[in-house]
Design an enzyme around this catalytic site. Structure first.
Site, PDB file in Angstrom:
ATOM      1  N   ASN A  32       0.797  -1.170   0.023  1.00 41.68           N
ATOM      2  CA  ASN A  32      -0.015  -0.042  -0.076  1.00 41.68           C
ATOM      3  C   ASN A  32       0.991   1.205  -0.159  1.00 41.68           C
ATOM      4  OD1 ASN A  32      -1.921   2.044   0.538  1.00 41.68           O
ATOM      5  ND2 ASN A  32      -2.472   1.221   2.584  1.00 41.68           N
ATOM      6  N   TRP A  33       1.109   1.617  -1.177  1.00 44.24           N
ATOM      7  CA  TRP A  33       2.056   2.921  -1.196  1.00 44.24           C
ATOM      8  C   TRP A  33       1.341   4.280  -0.837  1.00 44.24           C
ATOM      9  CZ3 TRP A  33       4.133   1.960  -7.044  1.00 44.24           C
ATOM     10  CH2 TRP A  33       4.971   0.797  -6.967  1.00 44.24           C
ATOM     11  N   LYS A  34      -0.001   4.119  -0.378  1.00 47.83           N
ATOM     12  CA  LYS A  34      -0.628   5.332   0.089  1.00 47.83           C
ATOM     13  C   LYS A  34      -0.636   6.537  -0.736  1.00 47.83           C
ATOM     14  CE  LYS A  34      -0.370   3.518   4.686  1.00 47.83           C
ATOM     15  NZ  LYS A  34      -0.453   3.550   6.281  1.00 47.83           N
ATOM     16  N   HIS A 117      -9.880   1.376   4.588  1.00 47.44           N
ATOM     17  CA  HIS A 117      -8.798   1.612   5.096  1.00 47.44           C
ATOM     18  C   HIS A 117      -8.980   2.573   6.422  1.00 47.44           C
ATOM     19  CE1 HIS A 117      -4.667   2.878   6.446  1.00 47.44           C
ATOM     20  NE2 HIS A 117      -4.259   1.709   5.792  1.00 47.44           N
ATOM     21  N   GLU A 190      -5.938  -4.795  10.782  1.00 47.53           N
ATOM     22  CA  GLU A 190      -4.841  -3.563  10.811  1.00 47.53           C
ATOM     23  C   GLU A 190      -5.785  -2.905  12.231  1.00 47.53           C
ATOM     24  OE1 GLU A 190      -2.600  -2.329   7.317  1.00 47.53           O
ATOM     25  OE2 GLU A 190      -4.526  -1.182   7.414  1.00 47.53           O
ATOM     26  N   SER A 237       2.744  -1.708  10.679  1.00 50.17           N
ATOM     27  CA  SER A 237       4.313  -1.724  10.767  1.00 50.17           C
ATOM     28  C   SER A 237       4.841  -3.013  10.465  1.00 50.17           C
ATOM     29  CB  SER A 237       4.278  -1.356  12.573  1.00 50.17           C
ATOM     30  OG  SER A 237       4.089  -0.120  12.680  1.00 50.17           O
TER      31      SER A 237
HETATM   32  P1  PGA Z   1       2.486   0.353   7.722  1.00 44.63           P
HETATM   33  O1  PGA Z   1       0.954   0.815   6.969  1.00 44.63           O
HETATM   34  O2  PGA Z   1       2.833  -0.880   7.115  1.00 44.63           O
HETATM   35  O3  PGA Z   1       3.118   1.639   7.315  1.00 44.63           O
HETATM   36  O4  PGA Z   1       2.170   0.526   9.104  1.00 44.63           O
HETATM   37  C1  PGA Z   1       0.173  -0.284   6.673  1.00 44.63           C
HETATM   38  C2  PGA Z   1      -1.291   0.394   6.329  1.00 44.63           C
HETATM   39  O5  PGA Z   1      -1.890   1.126   6.723  1.00 44.63           O
HETATM   40  O6  PGA Z   1      -1.726  -0.426   5.187  1.00 44.63           O
END
Ligand code: PGA
Length: 277
Positions: A32-34, A117, A190, A237
């Protein structure tokens, strides 16, 4: 990876992944590159991903921002890497400014779409009902939804975390049709507090919740569909050192990775970590 067969064989492989009638034993790595990368950086990273060998038994789904989907999809055309969107509209085509429909997302080559999300819940007020409608839209357009659920820190502190997650999932799964051939439903557990820079959760916490999630899936779809069309992944994380501790292939079948997916080094190490037994 670099291609071990013809383009069409790879395409068939992508399409047939969940249709062989047996349980899914493959592991899933969702990147997930956000909103971290602009289109040129996304293309460069996609190029580096495309040159990376994906270990046997792992499916990779990359979710860039909407503006980079087409270009990133082109980079992955002759590879086994699949494309996913970070969000999808709950509406069909029409007067919905700023939304992108499931049909459009599918037509650009996506096979997956993230829904619900926690960043969208927090920043855009999205509810479980919104996540349910987005899941429905995705399924109707041959996309596999990656449904994100997870409790907040205060839910865990007050020992309501199992109840909160079960309720989220039951609301999202309410009246949902079972996934079709070549589709799956991915549930991403999550915990909100575990997303970087917080977390991670402990593997024990993740497995406890995965047991609850599996039971809700079985209640909604029965055991056969759950085994053949549903995967549970952990997110929050995840890094190359801890990735394997969250995955057992029985209850948790992969990971959703944000921060550690946006450099090719951590992606490669993450894949290596995931494939380690
Ligand atoms: P993170 O994000 O690996 O940076 O904690 C995961 C996510 O929000 O999908």
């Amino acid at each position: 990876m670099r291609r071990s067969g013809t383009t069409s064989r790879l395409k068939d492989k992508k399409a047939d992944r969940v249709t062989d009638g047996s349980a899914i034993h493959r592991l899933l790595y969702v990147a997930n590159w956000k909103m971290n990368l602009d289109p040129p950086s996304s293309e460069r990273l996609a190029e580096a991903y495309a040159k990376t060998e994906v270990p046997n038994g792992i499916d990779v789904v990359v979710c860039p921002s909407h503006t980079a989907l087409a270009a990133v999809g082109r980079r992955f055309r002759d590879t086994t890497v699949m494309l996913g969107a970070q969000d999808v509209s709950m509406y069909g085509p029409g007067a919905h400014t700023g939304d992108v429909s499931a049909g459009d997302i599918r037509s650009i080559g996506c096979r997956y779409a993230i829904v619900g999300h926690s960043e969208r819940r927090r920043e855009h007020g999205e509810s479980d009902e919104d996540a349910r409608r987005k899941t429905l839209a995705a399924l109707a357009h041959h996309l596999s939804p990656i449904v994100c659920i997870g409790e907040k820190q205060q839910d865990r502190a007050s020992r309501r975390h199992v109840f909160v997650v079960m309720r989220q999932l039951q609301q999202v799964l309410h009246n949902l049709p079972p996934p079709r051939t070549a589709q799956e439903i991915v549930i991403a557990y999550e915990p909100v507090w575990a997303i970087s820079p917080g977390g991670p959760a402990s593997p024990e916490d993740a497995f406890e919740m995965a047991t609850v999630i599996r039971q809700s899936l079985v209640d909604a779809f029965g055991e056969r569909i759950t085994d053949r069309h549903c995967r549970v992944v952990y997110g929050g994380s995840v890094d190359p050192d801890n990735v394997r501790s969250f995955v057992d292939g029985e209850l948790i079948h992969g990971v959703l990775v944000g921060r550690e997916s946006i450099t090719v080094q951590s992606y490669r190490e993450g894949l290596k970590g995931l494939s380690r037994h």
